[in-house]
Write a protein that holds these residues in place. Structure first.
Motif, short mmCIF file in Angstrom:
data_model
loop_
_atom_site.label_atom_id
_atom_site.label_comp_id
_atom_site.label_asym_id
_atom_site.label_seq_id
_atom_site.Cartn_x
_atom_site.Cartn_y
_atom_site.Cartn_z
N GLU A 117 0.84 -1.18 0.00
CA GLU A 117 0.00 0.00 0.00
C GLU A 117 0.88 1.24 0.00
O GLU A 117 1.83 1.33 0.78
N ASP A 168 0.82 5.28 0.59
CA ASP A 168 -0.03 6.23 1.30
C ASP A 168 0.38 7.66 1.00
O ASP A 168 1.53 8.05 1.20
N ARG A 204 3.32 -1.04 4.11
CA ARG A 204 2.87 0.33 3.82
C ARG A 204 4.07 1.25 3.67
O ARG A 204 4.99 1.21 4.49
#
Length: 148
Positions: A70, A72, A101
């Protein structure tokens, strides 16, 4: 055997359309990371981008390593964004995936470090990845050559 390769969850047409839109409108950080992950470029691992899972869309996924990446942006660091990310992470982890992340800034400024972290996670979760056979090529490497 084909069932093992396909995800075992249903995806709504709305979520599928949303994933297609996200693929077309990638951020700069997503385009940079995708250029490093596509075509089995990172340790032979196959990645897909903007993959629907449950009621969300994961930025990048490697099925063989059960790994989701992911990226961000700034909106993820607000209280609302963190709460939303936590519920997304719970749904993804329930499917047996590990989540890595990174901030968009990490990808832009420290690409090598991000790639090393991803490669390490792949090696830990799927140490015996095999590259897919190229379609259309024959098994015998000499089969396409003409004799002289």
């Amino acid at each position: 055997m084909a069932d093992q390769k396909r995800p075992g969850w249903a995806v709504s047409s709305k979520l599928r359309a949303n994933a297609r839109t996200l693929r077309r409108n990638s951020t700069d950080a997503e385009r940079i990371l995708w250029s490093e992950l596509r075509n089995h470029r990172l340790g032979g691992a196959g990645f897909r981008r903007q993959v629907p899972i449950e009621n969300c869309v994961a930025d990048f996924m490697c099925h063989a390593a059960k790994l989701v990446i992911e990226l961000d942006g700034g909106q993820h660091f607000s209280a609302r964004g963190e709460k939303s990310d936590a519920s997304r992470s719970t749904a993804i982890k329930a499917r047996g995936f590990q989540i890595l992340r990174f901030s968009n800034l990490d990808v832009m400024k420290n690409r090598v470090g991000v790639l090393e972290t991803i490669a390490s996670a792949i090696a830990t979760r799927a140490p015996t990845l095999t590259l897919p056979r190229k379609r259309g090529r024959e098994q015998n490497p000499l089969a396409g050559k003409q004799s002289r």
